[in-house]
Design a protein around this motif. Structure first.
Motif, mmCIF file in Angstrom:
data_model
loop_
_atom_site.group_PDB
_atom_site.id
_atom_site.type_symbol
_atom_site.label_atom_id
_atom_site.label_comp_id
_atom_site.label_asym_id
_atom_site.label_seq_id
_atom_site.Cartn_x
_atom_site.Cartn_y
_atom_site.Cartn_z
ATOM 1 N N ASP A 41 0.945 -1.155 0.054
ATOM 2 C CA ASP A 41 -0.083 0.012 0.092
ATOM 3 C C ASP A 41 0.950 1.354 -0.218
ATOM 4 N N VAL A 42 2.098 1.343 0.822
ATOM 5 C CA VAL A 42 3.178 2.434 0.682
ATOM 6 C C VAL A 42 3.658 2.704 -0.627
ATOM 7 N N ALA A 43 3.985 1.473 -1.174
ATOM 8 C CA ALA A 43 4.778 1.543 -2.448
ATOM 9 C C ALA A 43 3.694 2.161 -3.518
ATOM 10 N N ARG A 44 2.244 1.686 -3.427
ATOM 11 C CA ARG A 44 1.223 1.989 -4.312
ATOM 12 C C ARG A 44 1.037 3.490 -4.188
ATOM 13 N N LEU A 45 0.905 3.989 -2.863
ATOM 14 C CA LEU A 45 0.668 5.621 -2.892
ATOM 15 C C LEU A 45 2.089 6.467 -3.315
ATOM 16 N N ALA A 46 3.121 5.804 -3.034
ATOM 17 C CA ALA A 46 4.303 6.475 -3.474
ATOM 18 C C ALA A 46 4.303 6.406 -4.920
ATOM 19 N N GLU A 47 4.109 5.544 -5.606
ATOM 20 C CA GLU A 47 4.021 5.668 -7.052
ATOM 21 C C GLU A 47 2.997 6.403 -7.853
ATOM 22 N N HIS A 61 -4.310 6.254 2.174
ATOM 23 C CA HIS A 61 -4.703 5.094 2.611
ATOM 24 C C HIS A 61 -5.108 5.223 4.189
ATOM 25 N N PHE A 62 -6.218 4.130 4.618
ATOM 26 C CA PHE A 62 -6.560 4.619 5.881
ATOM 27 C C PHE A 62 -5.902 3.322 6.607
ATOM 28 N N LEU A 63 -5.003 3.487 7.818
ATOM 29 C CA LEU A 63 -4.424 2.479 8.575
ATOM 30 C C LEU A 63 -5.448 1.844 9.653
ATOM 31 N N GLY A 64 -6.535 2.606 9.986
ATOM 32 C CA GLY A 64 -7.308 2.142 11.014
ATOM 33 C C GLY A 64 -7.409 3.231 12.241
ATOM 34 N N ALA A 187 9.069 -1.915 -13.055
ATOM 35 C CA ALA A 187 10.029 -1.250 -12.158
ATOM 36 C C ALA A 187 9.204 0.123 -11.512
ATOM 37 N N PRO A 188 9.664 0.805 -10.535
ATOM 38 C CA PRO A 188 8.677 1.813 -10.032
ATOM 39 C C PRO A 188 9.366 2.898 -10.745
ATOM 40 N N ARG A 206 0.414 10.671 3.615
ATOM 41 C CA ARG A 206 -0.689 9.875 3.010
ATOM 42 C C ARG A 206 -1.249 8.853 3.968
ATOM 43 N N LEU A 207 -0.631 8.343 4.823
ATOM 44 C CA LEU A 207 -1.172 7.343 5.546
ATOM 45 C C LEU A 207 -2.142 7.993 6.755
ATOM 46 N N LEU A 208 -3.433 7.558 6.906
ATOM 47 C CA LEU A 208 -4.425 8.109 7.799
ATOM 48 C C LEU A 208 -4.723 7.426 8.745
#
Length: 616
Positions: A41-47, A61-64, A187-188, A206-208
């Motif tokens: 999820d972190v890599a997806r958001l960064a890309e 991205h909601f972490l909880g 590749a990223p 971006r992590l909430l």
């Protein structure tokens, strides 16, 4: 209580010190269920940030949720907070931040790393060597490992889940920053400098989380128990249902008719019943929606993202009442297909695949492909279903028996689904088979007949592969051995695995001169190979026990009844299987290590016939 949406920067900024209370459990998150999904999820958001054009909203991205209780603050000291709920995610978040920070420093991105360091450590000489130097301090059993991972004072290795988590995130970060291609050759994006900046920004902003501060509450333990133990959880499917009906109302559909037409079945107990999926229990409806979305979007869908992905996928397909009803009709058809899986005829390719691959081999990650192949919405010809599912079943069985990894199955299913999206349905099965044949990576390779015959006799299967899986393989070999001249009868359901030469061979099978310790160790491995295994009934299993092969060697035995009868005679008398008949007919005087090797190679050849592989 005060609930707020919070980023990691807001949660850990300033001189703060979150403490895990003693009544909390130790750190239990692991790679498969939490670390890998979080990193992806972190890599997806960064890309996504690297390709963000400034229009619309950048993805988050909601972490909880995190529930904490602020403690009285002393002037000049850190602000202390007891973590009442959410200790696993806050601990993991700190480990992730520190791992990324270390890699950024090592790769020369000190300026970017400095921003993350502010979220990990409370700087100042008065905190040096104290717990307060960290933004978070775990429960007692995890503290040494946490300090070792976050602020190593020595190079000594320490075995602990927290240390493993830190090493995992370090490795993933280094690989991603370096721009390494994945198994599909992707590749990223961007330069390493751009990737480093995007990763840092993602982790900070971006992590909430939803944070709830129980300031001045005297009931924190009661609140902790209530949050974790009480009430009926809201399913992701419940959120999906609410969104569907709200969308239908907005586009002017006759939503009063939708419960009966599209949704009533989903509300019954079968769909809402929780079943085991890996280590977790989840409702069937949530599991179905996850696999259905994977099939439809041709992308991995994580459990926690089902609602978000569903709305993103469905919104453009429900722009009018007609479109919405067409979309829900397709969903309903696939749901009916999914529900019928357990009733599939095992003699059909789809029934065989479901029973062997999804149920027995427990490879549920292949479900999206099975659903795609037999979906009423796709109408794949029977012959193509047979080719495609047969190829994948062969791939699974061969890799299982050779004990090679299945970790890449999720991504491989996505890769196949993307190919199928561009393939006519009357070529779908061939496309699946061709894809599997062309794979060369260790995580995806389809073992050949030559490799099976050479390698399988050396593999110690019993004890490393579950007995129900070995039973499935041997049952299929038994059916393969039966000809048109044999009676057309099904196998009993409660057959058991039996070692022809017993594992306790030292009692009656170690002839003079006795085996050397080295030869004895080799035999211990040998008796667990495929050539020494057969199927028998449970009562016969108890009778055979560890007795010798021939009657002559068994003349003095009375234990278990049938005095004077060896294992060969008992198999001849009571077993009706072709597998047993071969053993009895072809080995009249002895069953040796060489016989095991020869039978292993023979069974390997038969496995290749049951589950063939197309030669490229």
């Amino acid at each position: 209580m005060k609930a707020e949406t919070t980023t990691p920067r807001e949660l850990f900024e300033g001189r703060v010190h979150y403490i895990i209370p003693p009544y909390q459990r130790p750190y239990v998150w692991n790679a498969e269920d939490q670390w890998e999904p979080l990193w992806e999820d972190v890599a997806r958001l960064a890309e996504a940030e690297l390709s963000f054009d400034g229009t619309g909203r950048a993805p988050n991205h909601f972490l909880g949720a995190v529930v904490y209780e602020s403690q009285p603050t002393i002037a000049g000291d850190v602000s202390r907070h007891l973590v009442i709920d959410g200790q696993q995610r806050t601990t993991t978040l700190q480990i992730l931040l520190d791992a990324v920070h270390q890699v950024l420093v090592e790769r020369g991105h000190e300026d970017i790393a400095e921003d993350l360091e502010d979220l990990i450590l409370n700087k100042g000489s008065k905190y040096k060597g104290k717990a307060e130097r960290f933004k978070l301090w775990p429960s007692r059993n995890d503290r040494d490992a946490f300090a070792h991972a976050m602020d190593p004072q020595s190079e000594d290795e320490l075995e602990h889940r927290i240390v493993s988590a830190h090493a995992f995130f370090r490795q993933e970060t280094a690989t991603w920053l370096a721009g390494t291609e994945d198994v599909d050759g992707v590749a990223p994006p961007g330069s390493e400098e751009a990737r480093a900046g995007a990763l840092s920004s993602t982790l900070q902003l971006r992590l909430l989380l939803v944070t709830i501060n129980l300031t001045d509450s005297e009931e924190s333990q009661l609140i902790f128990e209530t949050l974790n133990d009480r009430g009926t959880p809201l399913l992701r499917a419940d959120l999906v249902k609410n969104w569907i009906f709200q969308t239908g109302h907005r586009v002017g559909a006759e939503v009063e008719e939708w419960p009966e037409t599209f949704w009533a079945d989903f509300d019954d107990d079968w769909w809402r019943q929780e079943i085991s999926q890996g280590r977790a229990l989840r409702s069937r409806i949530d599991i179905f929606l996850q696999y259905w979305l994977t099939m439809r979007t041709r992308d991995e869908v994580r459990t926690e993202n089902v609602f978000r992905v569903f709305t993103q996928h469905a919104a453009p397909l429900m722009q009018s009442a007609t479109e919405a009803e067409h979309f829900l009709g397709a969903l309903r058809k696939d749901a009916d297909t999914y529900r019928s899986f357990a009733q599939l005829d095992v003699s059909t390719p789809e029934g065989s695949f479901y029973g062997r691959v999804i149920e027995t081999m427990e490879l549920a990650a292949t479900t999206p492909l099975l659903l795609w192949m037999i979906s009423a919405n796709h109408r794949v010809p029977e012959q193509q279903v047979r080719i495609g599912l047969g190829a994948l079943e062969s791939w699974v069985i061969r890799r299982t028996l050779l004990s090679v990894t299945m970790r890449d199955v999720n991504r491989m299913m996505v890769a196949i689904l993307k190919i199928l999206d561009q393939t006519p349905v009357d070529e779908a099965g061939q496309a699946v088979r061709d894809f599997l044949t062309q794979q060369t990576a260790n995580s995806r390779y389809w073992p050949t007949d030559v490799e099976m015959v050479e390698q399988l006799p050396k593999v110690r299967l019993y004890g490393n592969v579950r007995q129900n899986r070995l039973k499935e393989v041997l049952s299929a070999v038994e059916q393969h051995l039966r000809t048109k001249q044999h009676e057309d009868v099904s196998l009993p359901t409660k057959l058991q695995i039996e070692h022809v030469m017993p594992r306790a061979w030292r009692h009656h099978w170690d002839e003079d001169p006795k085996l050397t310790p080295e030869d004895a160790a080799a035999r211990d491995r040998h008796v667990d190979t495929i050539g020494n295994l057969t199927l028998i009934s449970q009562p016969l299993n108890g009778t055979l026990s560890n007795r010798p092969w021939t009657d002559a060697e068994s003349s003095d035995l009375s234990a278990g009844g049938h005095a004077g009868l060896g294992k060969r005679s008992l198999l001849a008398k009571y077993s009706l299987l072709v597998l047993s008949k071969e053993l009895v007919d072809e080995h009249g005087t002895a069953w040796t290590d060489d016989d095991i090797s020869a039978r292993s190679a023979s069974i390997a050849e038969r496995i290749c016939a049951v589950w063939p592989r197309e030669t490229p």
